[in-house]
Design an enzyme around this catalytic site. Structure first.
Site, PDB file in Angstrom:
ATOM      1  N   ASP A  72       0.863  -1.173   0.000  1.00 15.95           N
ATOM      2  CA  ASP A  72       0.000   0.000   0.000  1.00 15.95           C
ATOM      3  C   ASP A  72       0.904   1.229   0.000  1.00 15.95           C
ATOM      4  OD1 ASP A  72      -2.133   1.697   0.006  1.00 15.95           O
ATOM      5  OD2 ASP A  72      -3.160   0.761   1.691  1.00 15.95           O
TER       6      ASP A  72
HETATM    7  C1  BGC Z   1      -5.057   3.258   0.095  1.00 16.25           C
HETATM    8  C2  BGC Z   1      -5.183   2.248  -1.015  1.00 16.25           C
HETATM    9  C3  BGC Z   1      -5.045   2.935  -2.353  1.00 16.25           C
HETATM   10  C4  BGC Z   1      -3.707   3.672  -2.398  1.00 16.25           C
HETATM   11  C5  BGC Z   1      -3.441   4.385  -3.703  1.00 16.25           C
HETATM   12  C6  BGC Z   1      -3.833   4.146  -0.060  1.00 16.25           C
HETATM   13  O1  BGC Z   1      -3.921   5.214   0.805  1.00 16.25           O
HETATM   14  O2  BGC Z   1      -5.020   2.597   1.338  1.00 16.25           O
HETATM   15  O3  BGC Z   1      -6.413   1.587  -0.917  1.00 16.25           O
HETATM   16  O4  BGC Z   1      -5.136   1.992  -3.377  1.00 16.25           O
HETATM   17  O5  BGC Z   1      -3.697   4.641  -1.362  1.00 16.25           O
HETATM   18  O6  BGC Z   1      -4.324   5.434  -3.890  1.00 16.25           O
END
Ligand code: BGC
Length: 744
Positions: A257
Site C-alpha cells: 500500500d
Molecule cells: C489506500 C489504497 C489505495 C492507495 C493508492 C492508499 O492510501 O489505502 O487503498 O489503493 O492509497 O491510492
C-alpha cells in the site's frame, strides 16, 4: 522479444491446471528475458516509477505497469508524482455503488458484471491493474473504510470478491486485491498490530482473499498498512510467503500500500515485489545488499519473474490507443444502475407508507443528503464521475409534472477536516462540528415544507468526510442534529419515509421512533438517484439485504463490548500521509520517523457481526441479512440431502405478491454437540431468486462439505468434524423460516 508475441503465446498453450497456473505458462520465455536484464533494470521494476506506475524495461520492449484506484470507479488521472488531478477531460469514469452497496445485492452475478465494467473502463484508460476490490471484513461499525469493504460475513464477502475478480480479469485487466490482511481500522492504520488467533484469521479474515486468489486467479495482491501478529503486512512471512504463495499457490506479484513498505530486508525476504511508492527500500539498497552478499540476485529474479507473469498476461494498451474516448461508457452506467436497483434495503415499512401512494400530489424532500454528491471524498476511493444522479434528481425525474417536489436542506452538512486556509465567510449550510445542533431556521423551513406535503422523504445518514479512509468514525450517531430534524418532521407530518445515505450503519434508536418507513440507500453510484426513485415509487420492489448488522448502540458490538477498540494508545492521526512523504523524502537521504505500534486485540475471535449478537443474545436494531420487499414470499417445506461432498437443501419459493420481486434466500448452519467452539450460527449458502407475480420456483442451495471444516490449530489444517448440524433456512439471520437436522 516483442511483447505482443508473448501475449499470443499464452493463448496457444495448453489449458492451465488452476486459475493461478495461467500465470506460469510463459515462465520459460520470461526466464530468457530476465537473463538479458541488468541488475539495475531488474531493481527498477521493484519500486514505483510514478505515483501510479512501476517500470518496465523499454530496451527489451517490456512496458510499465499502470495502476488505477479502484474499487468503485477508475480514478481520475493524477499528476505523475502525486494524487493531484492532472486535469484531463476524458478521464471521467462510471461511479459504481460502493462496497457495502454491492454486498447488499448478495449477488454474484452483480459482482461479476460490476467487475466487467471496472475492467473495461480500466482498459480504456490504459490501466493494467485495478487497485481493488477491497475485501476486508467489516469488523467495526465505525470503520472508516466499512463503506469500501463488502460485509461482516466471510462467506458473502468471499463470493463477491471472487466474482468481482473474475469480472475484472475476464476483461484482460488484473485486480490487486486489497488490503491483505486484517485491515479493519483506520485508527493508527500505519502502525497498528492486529493480534488475531490463527483460527479466526483463516475462517474470517482471510476468506475473501483466499477465494479471489485460489478460484479467481487474482493476479496481484496489496499487503495492508498494518501489522498482523507482530509483523507489517508488507513483510509478513506467514501471510505472504507461507499462506499466499505456499498454501494458495499465488503466482503473481504483491504491491505495498502507498507508503506501506518498511524495510529492504523485510520486504525482500518476506514476500513483497513492488514498493509503492518511493525507492528508498526496494531501489539502490537492494543493489547494495547484493553487493555485500546480504541478498542474492536470484531473489530479485524471482520477484521480477512474478511481476513479468502479470505483465505478459495483460495486454499492453499502446499510448495512442488509450485515453481516446471517455472512460465512462453507457454499458457500465447500465451496470451501475442494475447493481444500485438490487442493493437498496427496505429496513422498515409500517402501515405500508412505501411504495408511495399513487394519489400523492406533493412530496417534501428534506435533508442535504438528497442533493450532496457522493462520488468524491473518502480519499483513494473517490471517483470523478461523468455524471451522478442525486436522490433529489431521481425523485424529481420520476415525479414528472404531475407531482410537485419541494426540497429543503433541513440540516447543515459537516464537511469534515478542511485542508488549506479557513474560510473567511460563514456558509449557512455548512456545520463546523459533527455534533452541531439542528439549525433553527433550516429546521423551521423544513417543518413548513413537511406540513404542506402529502408525504415527507427525509434523507439522513453520513457523508464521505465522516466515513473516510484515514480515520474511523468517533461513533455511529447521526450527525448535525438529524434526530431533532426527523422528530420535528414527523410531528408535522407522520407520513414520513427516512432514506439513509451512508456506507456503514448508524445508530437509529431515535430516528426509528419517528420513521414509519426506513430505507438504506447507500452511496449508490452514478445512477443511485434513479434506482432509489424506482424503489420509492414502486416501479421495482426493494430487494437488498443488509451485509452487516445495525446494532442498537455501538457499545453492543463485539470489539466495543470487549474493550478491544478503540485501544488506549494515543498514537493518533493517520500515519499514511506522513509515511508517504517520508518515503519520498527518503529518496533524498531523509530518515523515516519510527512510530510505536499499538496493539489491537481481536479477542472476540470469530464472533464478528451477527456471530457475536446471536451467540451472546444481544438484541440488534436491524439484523444481518434483513431486508423487506413489497411482496410476501412463501417458503415451501425443505428437503435435505447430505452427501459426501455437499449438503443440499431444496424447497419451493413463491412470490405471493402482485409484482415481480427478488428474494435472497439464506442458509445458516448451527452445530449440535460439537467439541469445537462455534458461533450460534453461520451463513453457509445463499442465492438471489427472481420471481414474477405469483410465480413459484424450486430452489436448491448447496453447502460444499469442505466449507463446513474448521481451522484446526493443533494440526494446522482444515478439519472436518463429523456430527449433527442444524440447517436454518430463512429470509434474514433473524427471520428463519425452517429448520432441519442432518449429519455430516
Ligand atoms: C489506500 C489504497 C489505495 C492507495 C493508492 C492508499 O492510501 O489505502 O487503498 O489503493 O492509497 O491510492
Amino acid at each position: 522479444m516483442k511483447f505482443f508475441g508473448l501475449a499470443l503465446l499464452v493463448a496457444a498453450c495448453a489449458g492451465p491446471k488452476s486459475p493461478q497456473d495461467r500465470l506460469t505458462v510463459n515462465d520459460k520465455q520470461i526466464d530468457k528475458i530476465i537473463a538479458q536484464m541488468t541488475l539495475e533494470e531488474k531493481v527498477e521494476m521493484l519500486h514505483s516509477k510514478t505515483n501510479m506506475s512501476s517500470a518496465g524495461v523499454p530496451r527489451l520492449g517490456i512496458a510499465d505497469m499502470n495502476y488505477a484506484d479502484g474499487p468503485f470507479g477508475i480514478r481520475e488521472e493524477g499528476v505523475p508524482n502525486g494524487f493531484q488531478p492532472a486535469g484531463w477531460t476524458l478521464d471521467s469514469a462510471t461511479y459504481f455503488p460502493t462496497g457495502s452497496a454491492l454486498a447488499a445485492t448478495w449477488s454474484k452475478e452483480m459482482a461479476y458484471l460490476y467487475g466487467t465494467g471496472m475492467g473495461k473502463e480500466a482498459r480504456l484508460r490504459g490501466k493494467d491493474v485495478i487497485l481493488g476490490p477491497a475485501v476486508n471484513i467489516q469488523r467495526l461499525p465505525v470503520g472508516g473504510r466499512t463503506y469500501e469493504y463488502l460485509s461482516e460475513d466471510p462467506a458473502l464477502s468471499a463470493l463477491l470478491s471472487l466474482y468481482y475478480t473474475k469480472g475484472v480479469q475476464d476483461q484482460g485487466t488484473a485486480v490487486c486485491i486489497k488490503h491483505f490482511a486484517v485491515n479493519n481500522q483506520e485508527t493508527n492504520r500505519g502502525s497498528v498490530d492486529a493480534q488475531v488467533d490463527e483460527r479466526t484469521l483463516r475462517e474470517i479474515y482471510l476468506k475473501p482473499f483466499e477465494r479471489a486468489v485460489r478460484e479467481g486467479g487474482a493476479m496481484s495482491v496489496m499487503p495492508a498498512y498494518n501489522k498482523v501478529n507482530g509483523n507489517y503486512c508488507s513483510e509478513n512471512e506467514h501471510l505472504l510467503n507461507e499462506i499466499l504463495r505456499g498454501e494458495w499457490g499465488f503466482k503473481g506479484f504483491t504491491v505495498s500500500d502507498w507508503g506501506g513498505t518498511h524495510s529492504t530486508m523485510g520486504a525482500m525476504l518476506h514476500g513483497l515485489n513492488v514498493q509503492m511508492t518511493g525507492s528508498n527500500y526496494l531501489g539502490q539498497p537492494v543493489i547494495d545488499s547484493i553487493a555485500t552478499g546480504a541478498l542474492t540476485e536470484s531473489l530479485v529474479d524471482e520477484k521480477v519473474r512474478q511481476i513479468l507473469r502479470v505483465r505478459y498476461a495483460i495486454e499492453v494498451i499502446p499510448a495512442d490507443v488509450a485515453n481516446t474516448q471517455m472512460t465512462s461508457q453507457p454499458e457500465s452506467q447500465r451496470i451501475a444502475l442494475k447493481v444500485a436497483e438490487k442493493s437498496i434495503v427496505l429496513l422498515k415499512n409500517q402501515g405500508g407508507v412505501l411504495p408511495l401512494s399513487k394519489d400523492i400530489k406533493k412530496i417534501a424532500v428534506i435533508g442535504q443528503n438528497a442533493v450532496l454528491k457522493t462520488q468524491s471524498g473518502g480519499v483513494g476511493a473517490g471517483v470523478k464521475a461523468l455524471y451522478e444522479i442525486t436522490p433529489l434528481q431521481g425523485i424529481q425525474k420520476r415525479a414528472g409534472n404531475s407531482i410537485e417536489v419541494v426540497y429543503a436542506p433541513g440540516y447543515k452538512n459537516f464537511p469534515g477536516r478542511r485542508w488549506g486556509p479557513a474560510p473567511t465567510t460563514v456558509d449557512p449550510l455548512v456545520a463546523t462540528a459533527i455534533d452541531e445542533p439542528a439549525d433553527p431556521s433550516l429546521l423551521a423551513e423544513a417543518v413548513a415544507a413537511a406540513r404542506d406535503a402529502d408525504v415527507v422523504i427525509f434523507f439522513g445518514g453520513t457523508n464521505k468526510s465522516i466515513e473516510t479512509e484515514g480515520s474511523d468514525r468517533r461513533d455511529i450517531k447521526l450527525p448535525v442534529g438529524q434526530e431533532t430534524v426527523v422528530q420535528a418532521l414527523y410531528e408535522a407530518n407522520p407520513n414520513l419515509v427516512t432514506v439513509l445515505i451512508s456506507g456503514g450503519p448508524c445508530d437509529l434508536q431515535v430516528l426509528d421512533q419517528y420513521s414509519p418507513a426506513i430505507v438504506q440507500g447507500w452511496w449508490n453510484g452514478t445512477e443511485g438517484g434513479t434506482a432509489l426513485a424506482e424503489v420509492l415509487f414502486g416501479d421495482i420492489a426493494p430487494s437488498g439485504k443488509l451485509p452487516f448488522t445495525f446494532p442498537v448502540k455501538l457499545e453492543d458490538s463485539p470489539a466495543f463490548a470487549l474493550g478491544n477498540f478503540p485501544n488506549a494508545d494515543p498514537t493518533g492521526g493517520d500515519l499514511f500521509t506522513e509515511r508517504y512523504r517520508q518515503d519520498m523524502a527518503g529518496q533524498q537521504g531523509g530518515r523515516r520517523a519510527q512510530r510505536p505500534s499499538p496493539e489491537s486485540k481481536y479477542t472476540e475471535g470469530s464472533l464478528v457481526g451477527y456471530r457475536w449478537f446471536d451467540t451472546k443474545n444481544v438484541p440488534v436494531m436491524y439484523a444481518f441479512g434483513h431486508g423487506l420487499s413489497y411482496v410476501d414470499f412463501a417458503y415451501g417445506p425443505m428437503t435435505v440431502s447430505a452427501k459426501k461432498k455437499a449438503v443440499k437443501v431444496t424447497f419451493d419459493l413463491t412470490n405471493n405478491g402482485s409484482m415481480p420481486a427478488d428474494e435472497v434466500v439464506q442458509l445458516y448452519v448451527r452445530r449440535i454437540g460439537s467439541k469445537v467452539e462455534w458461533p450460534a450460527k453461520e451463513l453457509k449458502a445463499f442465492d438471489r431468486i427472481s420471481l414474477g407475480a405469483g410465480e413459484t420456483k424450486t430452489v436448491t442451495l448447496e453447502i460444499p462439505v469442505d466449507d463446513l471444516r474448521y481451522w484446526n490449530v493443533d494440526t494446522n489444517s482444515w478439519t472436518l468434524e463429523h456430527g449433527q448440524l442444524e440447517l436454518l433456512l430463512g429470509s434474514a439471520s433473524d427471520d428463519i423460516r425452517q429448520k432441519a437436522e442432518t449429519k455430516i
